[in-house]
Motif scaffolding. Structure first.
Motif, PDB file in Angstrom:
ATOM      1  N   MET A   1       0.840  -1.135   0.018  1.00 53.51           N
ATOM      2  CA  MET A   1      -0.113   0.070   0.070  1.00 53.51           C
ATOM      3  C   MET A   1       0.852   1.223   0.036  1.00 53.51           C
ATOM      4  SD  MET A   1      -2.561   1.303   2.763  1.00 53.51           S
ATOM      5  CE  MET A   1      -3.510   2.999   2.690  1.00 53.51           C
ATOM      6  N   ASN A   2       0.535   2.064  -1.015  1.00 51.51           N
ATOM      7  CA  ASN A   2       1.274   3.160  -0.966  1.00 51.51           C
ATOM      8  C   ASN A   2       0.710   4.454   0.140  1.00 51.51           C
ATOM      9  OD1 ASN A   2       2.305   5.969  -1.692  1.00 51.51           O
ATOM     10  ND2 ASN A   2       2.793   5.359  -3.721  1.00 51.51           N
ATOM     11  N   VAL A   3       1.286   4.531   1.186  1.00 52.91           N
ATOM     12  CA  VAL A   3       0.541   5.456   2.343  1.00 52.91           C
ATOM     13  C   VAL A   3       0.470   6.867   1.945  1.00 52.91           C
ATOM     14  CG1 VAL A   3       0.698   6.016   4.780  1.00 52.91           C
ATOM     15  CG2 VAL A   3       1.487   3.788   4.091  1.00 52.91           C
ATOM     16  N   GLN A   5       0.299   8.197  -0.983  1.00 49.04           N
ATOM     17  CA  GLN A   5      -0.873   8.146  -2.148  1.00 49.04           C
ATOM     18  C   GLN A   5      -2.146   8.298  -1.375  1.00 49.04           C
ATOM     19  OE1 GLN A   5      -0.215   8.757  -5.651  1.00 49.04           O
ATOM     20  NE2 GLN A   5      -2.209   9.810  -4.905  1.00 49.04           N
ATOM     21  N   ALA A   6      -2.199   7.285  -0.088  1.00 45.79           N
ATOM     22  CA  ALA A   6      -3.559   7.204   0.623  1.00 45.79           C
ATOM     23  C   ALA A   6      -3.956   8.676   1.139  1.00 45.79           C
ATOM     24  CB  ALA A   6      -3.556   6.182   1.423  1.00 45.79           C
ATOM     25  N   TYR A   7      -2.843   9.297   1.698  1.00 39.84           N
ATOM     26  CA  TYR A   7      -3.159  10.546   2.327  1.00 39.84           C
ATOM     27  C   TYR A   7      -3.608  11.670   1.496  1.00 39.84           C
ATOM     28  CZ  TYR A   7      -1.014   9.051   6.688  1.00 39.84           C
ATOM     29  OH  TYR A   7      -0.712   8.242   8.017  1.00 39.84           O
ATOM     30  N   ASP A   9      -4.927  11.160  -1.682  1.00 36.11           N
ATOM     31  CA  ASP A   9      -6.532  10.654  -1.941  1.00 36.11           C
ATOM     32  C   ASP A   9      -7.491  11.237  -0.942  1.00 36.11           C
ATOM     33  OD1 ASP A   9      -5.205   9.586  -4.138  1.00 36.11           O
ATOM     34  OD2 ASP A   9      -5.711   7.446  -3.301  1.00 36.11           O
ATOM     35  N   GLU A  10      -6.980  11.410   0.484  1.00 37.00           N
ATOM     36  CA  GLU A  10      -7.865  12.059   1.295  1.00 37.00           C
ATOM     37  C   GLU A  10      -8.487  13.426   1.174  1.00 37.00           C
ATOM     38  OE1 GLU A  10      -6.696  10.878   5.325  1.00 37.00           O
ATOM     39  OE2 GLU A  10      -6.492   8.936   4.980  1.00 37.00           O
ATOM     40  N   GLU A 141      -1.696  11.814  10.054  1.00 40.13           N
ATOM     41  CA  GLU A 141      -0.700  11.860   8.799  1.00 40.13           C
ATOM     42  C   GLU A 141       0.710  11.711   9.478  1.00 40.13           C
ATOM     43  OE1 GLU A 141       0.021  14.316   4.703  1.00 40.13           O
ATOM     44  OE2 GLU A 141      -0.488  15.382   6.477  1.00 40.13           O
ATOM     45  N   LYS A 198      -2.040  10.315 -11.350  1.00 41.43           N
ATOM     46  CA  LYS A 198      -1.475   8.993 -11.234  1.00 41.43           C
ATOM     47  C   LYS A 198      -1.483   8.372 -12.696  1.00 41.43           C
ATOM     48  CE  LYS A 198      -4.347   7.939  -6.983  1.00 41.43           C
ATOM     49  NZ  LYS A 198      -5.442   6.889  -6.368  1.00 41.43           N
ATOM     50  N   THR A 327       1.425  13.631  -5.941  1.00 41.64           N
ATOM     51  CA  THR A 327       1.245  12.373  -6.641  1.00 41.64           C
ATOM     52  C   THR A 327       2.381  11.786  -7.164  1.00 41.64           C
ATOM     53  OG1 THR A 327      -1.243  12.674  -6.704  1.00 41.64           O
ATOM     54  CG2 THR A 327      -0.307  10.932  -8.045  1.00 41.64           C
ATOM     55  N   THR A 341       7.685   6.164   4.438  1.00 40.58           N
ATOM     56  CA  THR A 341       7.008   6.041   5.870  1.00 40.58           C
ATOM     57  C   THR A 341       8.072   5.797   6.979  1.00 40.58           C
ATOM     58  OG1 THR A 341       6.859   3.366   5.838  1.00 40.58           O
ATOM     59  CG2 THR A 341       5.117   4.520   4.871  1.00 40.58           C
TER      60      THR A 341
END
Length: 356
Positions: A1-3, A5-7, A9-10, A141, A198, A327, A341
Protein backbone atom coordinates in the motif's frame (compact mmCIF):
# COMPACT_ATOMS: atom_id res chain seq x y z
CA UNK A 1 0.00 0.00 0.00
CA UNK A 2 1.27 3.49 -0.91
CA UNK A 3 0.59 5.32 2.37
CA UNK A 4 1.58 8.73 1.02
CA UNK A 5 -0.80 8.35 -1.93
CA UNK A 6 -3.58 7.34 0.46
CA UNK A 7 -3.12 10.62 2.34
CA UNK A 8 -3.16 12.54 -0.96
CA UNK A 9 -6.38 10.80 -1.94
CA UNK A 10 -8.00 11.97 1.31
CA UNK A 11 -7.52 15.65 0.46
CA UNK A 12 -10.87 16.31 -1.27
CA UNK A 13 -12.80 15.00 1.76
CA UNK A 14 -10.55 16.85 4.22
CA UNK A 15 -10.86 20.17 2.40
CA UNK A 16 -14.59 19.71 1.90
CA UNK A 17 -15.02 19.36 5.68
CA UNK A 18 -12.96 22.49 6.18
CA UNK A 19 -15.07 24.53 3.78
CA UNK A 20 -18.37 23.48 5.33
CA UNK A 21 -17.38 23.59 9.00
CA UNK A 22 -15.01 26.52 9.16
CA UNK A 23 -17.07 29.77 9.42
CA UNK A 24 -17.93 29.29 13.10
CA UNK A 25 -14.30 28.59 13.93
CA UNK A 26 -12.91 31.50 11.94
CA UNK A 27 -15.12 34.00 13.77
CA UNK A 28 -13.04 33.31 16.90
CA UNK A 29 -10.20 35.27 15.33
CA UNK A 30 -12.38 38.31 14.69
CA UNK A 31 -13.60 38.20 18.28
CA UNK A 32 -10.04 37.92 19.61
CA UNK A 33 -8.89 40.88 17.53
CA UNK A 34 -11.96 43.00 18.23
CA UNK A 35 -10.85 46.62 18.62
CA UNK A 36 -7.24 45.90 17.65
CA UNK A 37 -5.87 47.55 14.51
CA UNK A 38 -4.19 45.32 11.92
CA UNK A 39 -1.79 47.29 9.75
CA UNK A 40 0.55 44.49 8.73
CA UNK A 41 0.45 40.70 8.71
CA UNK A 42 3.38 38.29 8.83
CA UNK A 43 2.82 34.56 8.33
CA UNK A 44 5.83 32.56 9.44
CA UNK A 45 6.81 28.90 9.42
CA UNK A 46 9.44 26.49 8.16
CA UNK A 47 9.43 24.07 5.25
CA UNK A 48 5.93 23.13 4.11
CA UNK A 49 4.44 25.56 6.64
CA UNK A 50 6.35 28.40 4.99
CA UNK A 51 5.09 27.28 1.59
CA UNK A 52 1.49 27.25 2.86
CA UNK A 53 2.12 30.81 4.04
CA UNK A 54 3.34 31.79 0.56
CA UNK A 55 0.12 30.37 -0.91
CA UNK A 56 -2.09 32.21 1.60
CA UNK A 57 -0.36 35.59 2.05
CA UNK A 58 -1.91 37.29 -1.03
CA UNK A 59 -5.38 36.56 0.35
CA UNK A 60 -4.52 38.24 3.65
CA UNK A 61 -3.26 41.29 1.79
CA UNK A 62 -6.42 41.54 -0.29
CA UNK A 63 -8.84 40.74 2.56
CA UNK A 64 -7.44 43.33 4.98
CA UNK A 65 -5.96 45.86 2.56
CA UNK A 66 -2.55 45.64 4.25
CA UNK A 67 0.88 44.27 3.51
CA UNK A 68 1.06 40.51 4.17
CA UNK A 69 4.45 38.83 4.15
CA UNK A 70 5.37 35.12 4.30
CA UNK A 71 8.59 34.48 6.21
CA UNK A 72 10.73 31.84 7.88
CA UNK A 73 11.14 32.31 11.65
CA UNK A 74 14.86 33.02 11.49
CA UNK A 75 14.26 36.04 9.21
CA UNK A 76 11.62 37.70 11.34
CA UNK A 77 13.96 40.24 12.92
CA UNK A 78 14.46 41.94 9.58
CA UNK A 79 10.71 42.21 8.91
CA UNK A 80 9.05 43.44 12.08
CA UNK A 81 10.18 47.05 12.14
CA UNK A 82 10.38 49.14 15.28
CA UNK A 83 6.70 49.50 16.23
CA UNK A 84 4.66 46.42 17.21
CA UNK A 85 1.36 48.32 17.12
CA UNK A 86 -0.89 46.92 14.41
CA UNK A 87 1.34 43.93 13.62
CA UNK A 88 -0.45 40.58 13.48
CA UNK A 89 1.69 37.45 13.33
CA UNK A 90 0.50 33.99 12.38
CA UNK A 91 2.71 31.08 13.41
CA UNK A 92 2.25 28.17 11.02
CA UNK A 93 3.43 24.69 12.03
CA UNK A 94 1.65 21.54 10.95
CA UNK A 95 3.32 19.31 13.52
CA UNK A 96 3.39 22.04 16.16
CA UNK A 97 6.94 21.21 17.28
CA UNK A 98 9.22 23.45 15.20
CA UNK A 99 11.87 24.86 17.54
CA UNK A 100 12.51 28.04 15.54
CA UNK A 101 8.79 28.83 15.27
CA UNK A 102 8.25 28.19 18.98
CA UNK A 103 11.10 30.49 20.00
CA UNK A 104 9.91 33.21 17.63
CA UNK A 105 6.45 33.10 19.21
CA UNK A 106 8.06 33.71 22.60
CA UNK A 107 10.13 36.60 21.23
CA UNK A 108 7.08 38.25 19.68
CA UNK A 109 5.00 37.87 22.81
CA UNK A 110 7.77 39.47 24.84
CA UNK A 111 7.26 42.57 22.66
CA UNK A 112 3.51 42.53 23.21
CA UNK A 113 2.68 41.24 19.73
CA UNK A 114 -0.21 38.74 19.57
CA UNK A 115 0.52 35.45 17.81
CA UNK A 116 -2.13 33.25 16.21
CA UNK A 117 -1.14 29.64 15.54
CA UNK A 118 -2.38 27.31 12.82
CA UNK A 119 -1.18 23.85 13.77
CA UNK A 120 -2.10 20.19 13.93
CA UNK A 121 -3.77 20.62 17.30
CA UNK A 122 -4.14 23.42 19.87
CA UNK A 123 -2.54 20.97 22.28
CA UNK A 124 0.84 20.94 20.50
CA UNK A 125 3.70 22.96 22.06
CA UNK A 126 3.15 25.74 19.51
CA UNK A 127 -0.61 25.65 19.96
CA UNK A 128 -0.26 26.00 23.72
CA UNK A 129 2.28 28.82 23.47
CA UNK A 130 0.26 30.94 21.00
CA UNK A 131 -2.32 33.48 22.15
CA UNK A 132 -4.95 31.75 20.02
CA UNK A 133 -4.64 28.46 18.13
CA UNK A 134 -6.56 26.84 15.30
CA UNK A 135 -6.25 23.10 14.79
CA UNK A 136 -6.27 21.20 11.51
CA UNK A 137 -9.03 18.56 11.39
CA UNK A 138 -7.15 16.28 9.01
CA UNK A 139 -6.88 13.01 10.91
CA UNK A 140 -3.69 10.99 10.98
CA UNK A 141 -0.69 11.87 8.82
CA UNK A 142 2.30 10.07 10.25
CA UNK A 143 4.90 10.36 7.48
CA UNK A 144 7.34 13.24 7.30
CA UNK A 145 6.44 14.31 3.75
CA UNK A 146 3.16 16.05 4.56
CA UNK A 147 0.48 16.41 1.88
CA UNK A 148 -3.08 16.79 3.15
CA UNK A 149 -1.66 18.78 6.08
CA UNK A 150 -0.13 21.31 3.68
CA UNK A 151 -3.27 21.91 1.65
CA UNK A 152 -5.42 22.02 4.81
CA UNK A 153 -3.04 24.57 6.33
CA UNK A 154 -3.18 26.81 3.24
CA UNK A 155 -6.98 26.60 3.03
CA UNK A 156 -7.33 27.30 6.76
CA UNK A 157 -5.16 30.40 6.43
CA UNK A 158 -7.18 31.59 3.44
CA UNK A 159 -10.49 31.03 5.23
CA UNK A 160 -9.23 32.96 8.26
CA UNK A 161 -8.35 35.89 6.01
CA UNK A 162 -11.70 35.84 4.23
CA UNK A 163 -13.70 35.73 7.45
CA UNK A 164 -11.69 38.49 9.10
CA UNK A 165 -11.98 40.68 6.00
CA UNK A 166 -15.71 40.02 5.84
CA UNK A 167 -16.40 40.77 9.50
CA UNK A 168 -14.22 43.88 9.47
CA UNK A 169 -15.66 45.14 6.22
CA UNK A 170 -12.23 45.54 4.62
CA UNK A 171 -12.78 43.20 1.68
CA UNK A 172 -15.10 43.41 -1.29
CA UNK A 173 -17.98 40.93 -0.75
CA UNK A 174 -17.88 39.95 -4.41
CA UNK A 175 -14.21 39.04 -4.17
CA UNK A 176 -14.82 37.00 -1.01
CA UNK A 177 -17.65 35.12 -2.70
CA UNK A 178 -15.42 34.49 -5.72
CA UNK A 179 -12.61 33.02 -3.63
CA UNK A 180 -14.99 30.78 -1.72
CA UNK A 181 -16.54 29.63 -4.99
CA UNK A 182 -13.05 28.98 -6.36
CA UNK A 183 -12.14 26.87 -3.34
CA UNK A 184 -15.29 24.79 -3.74
CA UNK A 185 -14.51 24.26 -7.43
CA UNK A 186 -10.92 23.32 -6.56
CA UNK A 187 -12.14 20.63 -4.16
CA UNK A 188 -14.74 19.32 -6.63
CA UNK A 189 -12.11 18.99 -9.37
CA UNK A 190 -9.47 17.44 -7.12
CA UNK A 191 -10.52 13.74 -7.39
CA UNK A 192 -10.39 13.92 -11.19
CA UNK A 193 -7.06 15.74 -11.14
CA UNK A 194 -5.53 13.25 -8.72
CA UNK A 195 -6.70 10.42 -10.99
CA UNK A 196 -5.14 12.14 -14.03
CA UNK A 197 -1.94 12.69 -12.04
CA UNK A 198 -1.70 9.00 -11.13
CA UNK A 199 -1.97 7.96 -14.78
CA UNK A 200 0.58 10.58 -15.78
CA UNK A 201 2.97 9.54 -13.01
CA UNK A 202 2.91 5.92 -14.14
CA UNK A 203 4.11 7.10 -17.55
CA UNK A 204 6.82 9.49 -16.38
CA UNK A 205 8.22 7.46 -13.46
CA UNK A 206 10.62 5.49 -15.70
CA UNK A 207 11.71 8.76 -17.33
CA UNK A 208 12.31 10.60 -14.03
CA UNK A 209 13.86 7.71 -12.08
CA UNK A 210 17.41 8.19 -13.48
CA UNK A 211 17.36 11.97 -12.88
CA UNK A 212 20.05 13.25 -10.54
CA UNK A 213 18.67 16.80 -10.29
CA UNK A 214 15.16 18.12 -10.89
CA UNK A 215 14.01 21.71 -11.45
CA UNK A 216 10.48 22.91 -10.71
CA UNK A 217 9.42 26.21 -12.28
CA UNK A 218 6.41 28.30 -11.32
CA UNK A 219 5.13 31.83 -11.82
CA UNK A 220 2.52 34.04 -10.21
CA UNK A 221 0.11 32.24 -7.90
CA UNK A 222 1.59 28.88 -8.93
CA UNK A 223 4.95 29.70 -7.34
CA UNK A 224 3.89 28.58 -3.85
CA UNK A 225 2.78 25.24 -5.28
CA UNK A 226 6.08 24.93 -7.09
CA UNK A 227 8.02 25.52 -3.85
CA UNK A 228 6.07 22.86 -1.99
CA UNK A 229 6.12 20.42 -4.90
CA UNK A 230 9.90 20.69 -5.14
CA UNK A 231 10.26 19.99 -1.42
CA UNK A 232 7.98 16.94 -1.70
CA UNK A 233 10.05 15.52 -4.54
CA UNK A 234 13.25 16.08 -2.59
CA UNK A 235 11.86 14.58 0.62
CA UNK A 236 10.66 11.45 -1.14
CA UNK A 237 13.29 10.78 -3.83
CA UNK A 238 16.41 11.78 -1.84
CA UNK A 239 17.93 13.78 -4.67
CA UNK A 240 18.44 17.52 -5.25
CA UNK A 241 15.36 19.39 -6.43
CA UNK A 242 15.51 23.13 -7.08
CA UNK A 243 12.55 25.49 -7.38
CA UNK A 244 12.76 28.73 -9.32
CA UNK A 245 10.34 31.49 -10.07
CA UNK A 246 10.09 31.42 -13.85
CA UNK A 247 11.63 34.83 -14.53
CA UNK A 248 14.50 34.14 -12.12
CA UNK A 249 15.27 30.88 -13.90
CA UNK A 250 15.86 32.86 -17.09
CA UNK A 251 18.59 34.94 -15.46
CA UNK A 252 21.49 32.52 -15.23
CA UNK A 253 20.08 29.13 -14.21
CA UNK A 254 19.47 28.23 -17.86
CA UNK A 255 23.22 27.67 -18.16
CA UNK A 256 22.71 24.25 -16.57
CA UNK A 257 20.52 23.09 -19.47
CA UNK A 258 21.80 19.88 -21.00
CA UNK A 259 20.78 16.26 -21.42
CA UNK A 260 20.94 15.76 -17.63
CA UNK A 261 18.42 18.52 -16.84
CA UNK A 262 14.82 17.66 -15.92
CA UNK A 263 12.35 20.57 -15.89
CA UNK A 264 8.87 20.31 -14.37
CA UNK A 265 7.02 23.42 -15.55
CA UNK A 266 3.81 24.66 -13.93
CA UNK A 267 2.40 26.54 -16.86
CA UNK A 268 1.30 30.12 -16.04
CA UNK A 269 -1.40 32.26 -17.65
CA UNK A 270 -1.20 34.92 -20.31
CA UNK A 271 2.07 36.11 -21.83
CA UNK A 272 4.16 34.03 -19.43
CA UNK A 273 2.47 30.88 -20.73
CA UNK A 274 3.79 31.66 -24.22
CA UNK A 275 7.26 32.37 -22.83
CA UNK A 276 7.36 29.16 -20.78
CA UNK A 277 6.35 27.18 -23.85
CA UNK A 278 9.25 28.84 -25.61
CA UNK A 279 11.55 27.80 -22.77
CA UNK A 280 10.45 24.16 -22.87
CA UNK A 281 11.09 24.12 -26.61
CA UNK A 282 14.54 25.66 -26.18
CA UNK A 283 15.39 23.27 -23.32
CA UNK A 284 14.35 20.25 -25.36
CA UNK A 285 16.64 21.50 -28.11
CA UNK A 286 19.53 21.27 -25.65
CA UNK A 287 18.60 17.67 -24.84
CA UNK A 288 16.82 18.47 -21.55
CA UNK A 289 13.77 16.53 -20.38
CA UNK A 290 10.74 18.81 -20.02
CA UNK A 291 7.35 18.15 -18.44
CA UNK A 292 4.45 20.58 -18.69
CA UNK A 293 1.65 20.66 -16.13
CA UNK A 294 -1.16 22.88 -17.33
CA UNK A 295 -4.88 23.57 -17.46
CA UNK A 296 -4.64 24.27 -21.20
CA UNK A 297 -4.96 21.27 -23.56
CA UNK A 298 -2.63 23.07 -25.96
CA UNK A 299 0.22 22.32 -23.53
CA UNK A 300 -0.37 18.57 -23.75
CA UNK A 301 2.21 17.69 -26.36
CA UNK A 302 2.58 14.04 -25.35
CA UNK A 303 2.63 11.49 -22.54
CA UNK A 304 5.15 13.47 -20.47
CA UNK A 305 2.77 16.41 -20.15
CA UNK A 306 -0.19 16.59 -17.79
CA UNK A 307 -3.37 18.56 -18.50
CA UNK A 308 -5.53 19.14 -15.43
CA UNK A 309 -9.21 19.93 -15.22
CA UNK A 310 -10.38 23.33 -14.03
CA UNK A 311 -8.07 26.23 -13.37
CA UNK A 312 -10.95 28.69 -13.36
CA UNK A 313 -9.47 30.74 -10.50
CA UNK A 314 -5.90 31.87 -11.30
CA UNK A 315 -5.34 33.04 -7.70
CA UNK A 316 -5.63 29.39 -6.60
CA UNK A 317 -3.32 27.92 -9.25
CA UNK A 318 -0.70 26.91 -6.68
CA UNK A 319 -3.28 24.91 -4.74
CA UNK A 320 -4.63 23.34 -7.93
CA UNK A 321 -1.21 22.23 -9.16
CA UNK A 322 0.03 20.89 -5.84
CA UNK A 323 -1.76 17.48 -5.74
CA UNK A 324 -0.17 16.61 -9.09
CA UNK A 325 3.33 17.17 -7.71
CA UNK A 326 2.42 15.37 -4.49
CA UNK A 327 1.19 12.39 -6.49
CA UNK A 328 4.32 12.40 -8.61
CA UNK A 329 6.40 12.33 -5.41
CA UNK A 330 4.46 9.39 -4.00
CA UNK A 331 4.65 7.42 -7.23
CA UNK A 332 8.29 8.11 -8.16
CA UNK A 333 9.54 7.24 -4.67
CA UNK A 334 7.58 3.96 -4.76
CA UNK A 335 8.93 3.22 -8.24
CA UNK A 336 12.48 3.76 -6.94
CA UNK A 337 11.86 1.48 -3.94
CA UNK A 338 12.05 4.26 -1.34
CA UNK A 339 9.97 3.75 1.80
CA UNK A 340 8.72 7.22 2.71
CA UNK A 341 7.03 5.93 5.89
CA UNK A 342 10.47 5.52 7.50
CA UNK A 343 12.65 8.60 8.15
CA UNK A 344 15.93 8.43 6.26
CA UNK A 345 17.79 9.85 9.27
CA UNK A 346 15.69 9.03 12.36
CA UNK A 347 17.83 11.04 14.79
CA UNK A 348 18.34 14.10 12.59
CA UNK A 349 15.82 16.41 14.30
CA UNK A 350 17.03 15.50 17.79
CA UNK A 351 20.69 16.07 16.87
CA UNK A 352 19.92 19.41 15.23
CA UNK A 353 17.38 20.37 17.94
CA UNK A 354 14.99 21.57 15.24
CA UNK A 355 11.90 19.88 16.73
CA UNK A 356 10.56 20.05 20.27
Amino acid sequence: MNVMQAYIDEQPAVLSRLLTGWPAQASRLAQYLDGRPVRRVILFGSGSSYHASVLAAPFWARALGVEATPAVPTRMDSLQGAAPDGLLCLAVSQGGRSTSTYHEIQALQARGIPVIAVTQSPDTPIGRQADLAFGLPIGEETIGAKTKGVTATAVTLILLALTLGELRGTADPGWIAGVRSGLRALVQQMPENIARSKRWAQTVCPVLAPARHLYVLGAGAAYGGALEGALKLLETTYRPVSCYEFEEYLHGVQNALDAHAYLLCLMPRGADQVRMRRLTGFAAGQGAHTFRISFDPADGRGDCDLVLAGGASPALDGMAYLPALQTLSAQVSAYCGIDVTTPRYPDFFSQMESKL
